[in-house]
Design a protein around this motif. Structure first.
Motif, short mmCIF file in Angstrom:
data_model
loop_
_atom_site.label_atom_id
_atom_site.label_comp_id
_atom_site.label_asym_id
_atom_site.label_seq_id
_atom_site.Cartn_x
_atom_site.Cartn_y
_atom_site.Cartn_z
N GLU A 167 -12.48 -24.00 -21.44
CA GLU A 167 -12.82 -25.30 -20.86
C GLU A 167 -12.39 -25.42 -19.41
OE1 GLU A 167 -11.85 -28.58 -23.42
OE2 GLU A 167 -12.25 -27.38 -25.19
N GLN A 182 -18.50 -26.02 -21.12
CA GLN A 182 -17.50 -25.05 -21.55
C GLN A 182 -18.23 -23.74 -21.80
OE1 GLN A 182 -15.96 -26.90 -25.06
NE2 GLN A 182 -17.97 -27.59 -25.61
N THR A 183 -17.49 -22.67 -21.94
CA THR A 183 -18.08 -21.37 -22.24
C THR A 183 -17.52 -20.91 -23.57
OG1 THR A 183 -18.24 -20.83 -19.89
CG2 THR A 183 -18.32 -18.99 -21.44
N ILE A 184 -18.40 -20.57 -24.50
CA ILE A 184 -17.98 -20.13 -25.83
C ILE A 184 -18.50 -18.71 -26.04
CG2 ILE A 184 -18.08 -20.54 -28.31
CD1 ILE A 184 -18.66 -23.52 -27.61
N THR A 218 -22.43 -19.08 -25.41
CA THR A 218 -22.92 -20.44 -25.35
C THR A 218 -22.34 -21.10 -24.10
OG1 THR A 218 -22.96 -20.56 -27.76
CG2 THR A 218 -23.07 -22.65 -26.57
N HIS A 261 -8.96 -20.47 -29.59
CA HIS A 261 -9.45 -19.36 -30.41
C HIS A 261 -9.61 -19.85 -31.84
CE1 HIS A 261 -9.74 -15.46 -32.35
NE2 HIS A 261 -8.68 -15.73 -33.06
N HIS A 262 -10.80 -19.73 -32.38
CA HIS A 262 -11.06 -20.04 -33.78
C HIS A 262 -11.17 -18.70 -34.50
CE1 HIS A 262 -12.22 -24.37 -33.41
NE2 HIS A 262 -12.32 -23.98 -32.16
N GLN A 302 -13.23 -20.30 -26.86
CA GLN A 302 -13.84 -21.38 -26.09
C GLN A 302 -12.99 -21.61 -24.85
OE1 GLN A 302 -15.07 -24.86 -28.31
NE2 GLN A 302 -14.17 -26.17 -26.73
N THR A 322 -14.33 -17.07 -32.54
CA THR A 322 -14.84 -17.54 -31.26
C THR A 322 -13.70 -17.80 -30.29
OG1 THR A 322 -14.82 -19.88 -31.90
CG2 THR A 322 -16.88 -18.68 -32.27
N TRP A 378 -8.12 -23.09 -23.18
CA TRP A 378 -8.89 -22.22 -24.07
C TRP A 378 -8.45 -22.46 -25.50
CZ3 TRP A 378 -5.99 -19.09 -27.12
CH2 TRP A 378 -4.74 -18.70 -26.67
#
Length: 131
Positions: free
Chosen positions: A36, A22-24, A18, A103-104, A34, A32, A101
């Motif tokens: 920024e 930002q880039t996910i 995505t 992390h989820h 992410q 995920t 960044w």
């Protein structure tokens, strides 16, 4: 790395990309990443490319990750390294002014790990569940 800073990437495949400001990167295990701020991708050819989520022209190396699988994930402080089955390496580092960044993790008991401005990590536990 202690258990609070464990990255959940056991053979996780990149399934979703995505792009906005930002880039996910979404993985097959539900976790995920992410980004920024700037991060780097070193391809199988050995060329290291800087990716800036706000500069769309730099995002091409991210597309090559689609379908690739993480073989190793490591943290050294807020420095992140993801090794992929293809030989590609993704590296991210803290930013002085912004969260760089996060992390989820996957699942209801997962934590969120955030690279805070200046290099500290923040760990956010999942909300308590009621029985």
């Amino acid at each position: 790395m202690n258990d609070d800073h464990k990255l959940e990437f056991s053979d996780a495949r990149v399934d979703v990309l995505t792009v906005s400001f930002q880039t996910i990167i979404g993985f097959s295990n539900g976790s995920t990443m992410q980004f920024e701020t700037e991060f780097a991708i070193t391809g199988r050819d050995g060329e290291r490319r800087i990716v800036d989520p706000e500069q769309k022209a730099t995002l091409a190396p991210v597309l090559a990750l689609l379908g690739d699988t993480v073989t190793n994930a490591a943290l050294d402080g807020a420095d992140l390294r993801l090794d992929f089955a293809s030989g590609t390496v993704l590296e991210a580092w803290p930013d002085e002014s912004y969260e760089s960044w996060n992390h989820h993790g996957a699942g209801p008991e997962s934590r969120m790990i955030i690279a805070m401005p200046g290099g500290d990590l923040a760990v956010v536990d999942p909300p308590p569940t009621s029985d």
